[in-house]
Write a protein that holds these residues in place. Structure first.
Motif, PDB file in Angstrom:
ATOM      1  N   LEU A  86     -46.741 -76.437 -50.815  1.00  0.00           N
ATOM      2  CA  LEU A  86     -45.508 -76.125 -51.902  1.00  0.00           C
ATOM      3  C   LEU A  86     -45.758 -76.270 -53.246  1.00  0.00           C
ATOM      4  CD1 LEU A  86     -42.484 -76.064 -51.552  1.00  0.00           C
ATOM      5  CD2 LEU A  86     -41.721 -78.232 -51.438  1.00  0.00           C
ATOM      6  N   ALA A  87     -46.555 -77.024 -53.567  1.00  0.00           N
ATOM      7  CA  ALA A  87     -46.360 -77.135 -55.253  1.00  0.00           C
ATOM      8  C   ALA A  87     -47.142 -75.894 -55.728  1.00  0.00           C
ATOM      9  CB  ALA A  87     -46.910 -77.846 -55.328  1.00  0.00           C
ATOM     10  N   GLU A  88     -48.101 -75.244 -54.855  1.00  0.00           N
ATOM     11  CA  GLU A  88     -49.150 -74.257 -55.818  1.00  0.00           C
ATOM     12  C   GLU A  88     -48.050 -72.744 -55.243  1.00  0.00           C
ATOM     13  OE1 GLU A  88     -51.859 -73.970 -52.477  1.00  0.00           O
ATOM     14  OE2 GLU A  88     -53.976 -75.919 -53.086  1.00  0.00           O
ATOM     15  N   LYS A  89     -47.824 -72.989 -54.130  1.00  0.00           N
ATOM     16  CA  LYS A  89     -46.452 -71.554 -54.372  1.00  0.00           C
ATOM     17  C   LYS A  89     -45.437 -71.425 -55.382  1.00  0.00           C
ATOM     18  CE  LYS A  89     -47.901 -70.530 -49.837  1.00  0.00           C
ATOM     19  NZ  LYS A  89     -47.730 -70.685 -48.656  1.00  0.00           N
TER      20      LYS A  89
ATOM     21  N   PRO B  28     -35.647 -65.271 -55.512  1.00  0.00           N
ATOM     22  CA  PRO B  28     -36.989 -65.919 -54.760  1.00  0.00           C
ATOM     23  C   PRO B  28     -36.478 -67.187 -54.306  1.00  0.00           C
ATOM     24  CG  PRO B  28     -37.212 -66.432 -56.985  1.00  0.00           C
ATOM     25  CD  PRO B  28     -36.169 -66.389 -57.111  1.00  0.00           C
ATOM     26  N   VAL B  29     -37.168 -67.749 -53.034  1.00  0.00           N
ATOM     27  CA  VAL B  29     -37.347 -68.552 -51.846  1.00  0.00           C
ATOM     28  C   VAL B  29     -38.319 -69.029 -51.693  1.00  0.00           C
ATOM     29  CG1 VAL B  29     -35.998 -69.456 -49.814  1.00  0.00           C
ATOM     30  CG2 VAL B  29     -34.741 -67.613 -50.988  1.00  0.00           C
ATOM     31  N   LEU B  30     -38.499 -70.624 -52.029  1.00  0.00           N
ATOM     32  CA  LEU B  30     -39.763 -71.389 -51.343  1.00  0.00           C
ATOM     33  C   LEU B  30     -39.014 -71.414 -50.265  1.00  0.00           C
ATOM     34  CD1 LEU B  30     -41.080 -72.810 -54.114  1.00  0.00           C
ATOM     35  CD2 LEU B  30     -42.189 -70.712 -53.382  1.00  0.00           C
ATOM     36  N   ASN B  31     -40.019 -71.394 -48.580  1.00  0.00           N
ATOM     37  CA  ASN B  31     -39.501 -71.693 -47.719  1.00  0.00           C
ATOM     38  C   ASN B  31     -40.875 -72.428 -46.574  1.00  0.00           C
ATOM     39  OD1 ASN B  31     -37.781 -71.494 -44.785  1.00  0.00           O
ATOM     40  ND2 ASN B  31     -39.550 -69.978 -44.454  1.00  0.00           N
ATOM     41  N   THR B  32     -40.071 -73.176 -46.225  1.00  0.00           N
ATOM     42  CA  THR B  32     -40.883 -74.286 -45.174  1.00  0.00           C
ATOM     43  C   THR B  32     -40.339 -74.030 -43.952  1.00  0.00           C
ATOM     44  OG1 THR B  32     -39.624 -76.542 -44.919  1.00  0.00           O
ATOM     45  CG2 THR B  32     -40.772 -75.995 -47.308  1.00  0.00           C
ATOM     46  N   GLN B  33     -39.089 -73.486 -43.641  1.00  0.00           N
ATOM     47  CA  GLN B  33     -39.059 -73.583 -42.604  1.00  0.00           C
ATOM     48  C   GLN B  33     -39.596 -72.896 -41.668  1.00  0.00           C
ATOM     49  OE1 GLN B  33     -35.079 -71.776 -42.184  1.00  0.00           O
ATOM     50  NE2 GLN B  33     -34.719 -71.968 -40.527  1.00  0.00           N
TER      51      GLN B  33
ATOM     52  N   GLU C  40     -46.072 -74.086 -46.158  1.00  0.00           N
ATOM     53  CA  GLU C  40     -46.687 -74.324 -44.629  1.00  0.00           C
ATOM     54  C   GLU C  40     -45.560 -75.869 -44.455  1.00  0.00           C
ATOM     55  OE1 GLU C  40     -49.183 -74.853 -42.702  1.00  0.00           O
ATOM     56  OE2 GLU C  40     -49.353 -72.608 -42.783  1.00  0.00           O
ATOM     57  N   ASN C  41     -45.256 -76.273 -43.489  1.00  0.00           N
ATOM     58  CA  ASN C  41     -43.763 -76.739 -43.402  1.00  0.00           C
ATOM     59  C   ASN C  41     -44.178 -78.266 -43.659  1.00  0.00           C
ATOM     60  OD1 ASN C  41     -42.604 -79.249 -41.627  1.00  0.00           O
ATOM     61  ND2 ASN C  41     -40.717 -77.363 -41.597  1.00  0.00           N
TER      62      ASN C  41
END
Length: 402
Positions: A357-360, A326-331, A350-351
């Motif tokens: 990012l921490a929440e997700k 699974p991917v956490l993506n900010t792009q 959110e970029n």
């Protein structure tokens, strides 16, 4: 007896024998039927990745099914520098001289960038009425704006590069790109092609799986969640945001951030992780097999592309999918964000926002079943979109049949 088609690959930044990597052009050259075509790969004598002079032995050359030609380039130390542009200019001169003395090929298959080299190839193909196929790996000058972006001044400095890129794109008889985003950029200035082909960089899944088996990690602690990053440690990749997110989650989860790769900001990222007290392990550049073994043992992957970066679909996307993560993506790239949503393989963040990012990341840590389901979807994405055995057939047909 049929005359063999003469195909020349002009690819400035490809790997040569003895170098780490999972190169697109080597893969394609090796798979062209040698009963139909004679293939030569022309590249540089200088390694962009290691900033050193290349040394390929006769034994290594003989192991290839194609001819390898390396042309002189003086080299440079910094990726964004005047010296690099000069080095590319000299490489272009070397190519021009080489083509002048070589028998005219039937097809030129040229990677873009660099622009200096690709422009020489484009002008030669145009002058000699040779089929010219481009493969867009990155957008220049757009990529340089990450490091140098001053309104008006940047436009003036990058204008010659943009004109050069427009000329290369406009002369192509066929357009291949590593993403639809890049393909559409070329089509804006090309009047010859009705369609451009987006073929992701990808990987060979059967080979990837073989490497996983050969490089299994047996000593991973069961109570650790491994968060993976693979790739360059440079200005386009916001590892500071990832480290800040991990700092916010300190003491809540036992997360180990595994960073695989090298680059100009490696020391900065290592220092910052240490200052923040984050559990981070920087492996440096790894052999592809070792990287695959570690990556496939991880639980989550992170894709932290900096704001304004020109990247679209890149190598790490294919590797993350092949590993079933699974991917956490900010792009910000819409093409990749939509791909994640379409296949349900991760969460868009959110970029530049470590709180989001921490929440997700926390949400994935709390939900092992969701991680597993997204991981299975990720592997399905790899099988559909990133498996070279399926997706590169379009390129091979274009080179050998059209």
């Amino acid at each position: 007896m049929d005359i063999l088609k003469d195909i020349i690959f002009i690819t400035h930044f490809t790997q040569v024998p003895g170098e780490a990597g999972n190169g697109r052009f080597h893969y394609i050259a090796e798979r062209i039927n040698k009963e139909n075509a004679y293939v030569e790969v022309v590249t540089t004598s200088f390694s962009h990745r290691t900033k050193t002079r290349r040394n390929v032995t006769d034994e290594q050359r003989n192991s290839l099914s194609y001819k390898l030609t390396m042309l002189y380039e003086p080299g440079y130390f910094k990726n964004v520098s005047v010296k690099r542009l000069y080095s590319h200019y000299v490489m272009g001169k070397s190519l021009k001289k080489y083509l002048k003395n070589r028998k005219k090929p039937d097809v030129i298959y040229c990677s873009v960038p660099s622009l200096s080299v690709a422009k020489v190839a484009a002008k030669y193909a145009q002058k000699n009425n040779i089929k010219f196929i481009i493969d867009i790996q990155d957008l220049w000058p757009e990529a340089f704006r990450m490091v140098f972006n001053i309104p008006i001044i940047s436009d003036m400095i990058f204008y010659p590069m943009r004109k050069k890129a427009d000329f290369i794109y406009s002369t192509a008889d066929e357009i291949i790109a590593v993403s639809q985003t890049y393909a559409e950029r070329a089509l804006k200035v090309n009047r010859k092609c009705k369609k451009a082909y987006a073929v992701f960089l990808g990987t060979e899944l059967s080979y990837f799986d073989q490497l996983v088996e050969e490089n299994k990690i047996d000593n991973k602690p069961q109570d650790e969640i491994w968060l993976a990053y693979v790739g360059t440690l440079g200005h386009s990749y916001d590892l500071i945001c990832v480290i800040d997110a991990l700092f916010l989650l300190k003491g809540k989860y036992n997360i180990k951030f595994i960073v695989m790769g090298d680059g100009p900001l490696k020391s900065k990222f290592e220092k910052y992780a240490k200052e923040q007290g984050v559990n981070a392990y920087f492996t440096g550049r790894l052999d592809y097999g070792k990287m695959v073994g570690i990556l496939s043992s991880c639980d989550i992957a992170v894709n932290p592309i900096s704001r304004g970066a020109a990247q679209s679909i890149i190598n790490k996307h294919g590797d993350y999918a092949a590993a079933g993560l699974p991917v956490l993506n900010t792009q910000e790239c819409l093409e990749y964000k939509e791909l994640l949503l379409e296949y349900n393989v991760g969460l868009n963040c959110e970029n530049g926002d470590p709180v989001d990012l921490a929440e997700k990341l926390s949400y994935l840590c709390e939900n092992a079943d969701l991680r597993n389901a997204m991981g299975q979807n990720s592997r399905k994405l790899a099988e559909d979109k990133f498996d070279r055995e399926k997706t590169y057939g379009e390129i091979l047909n274009m080179l050998c049949v059209n």
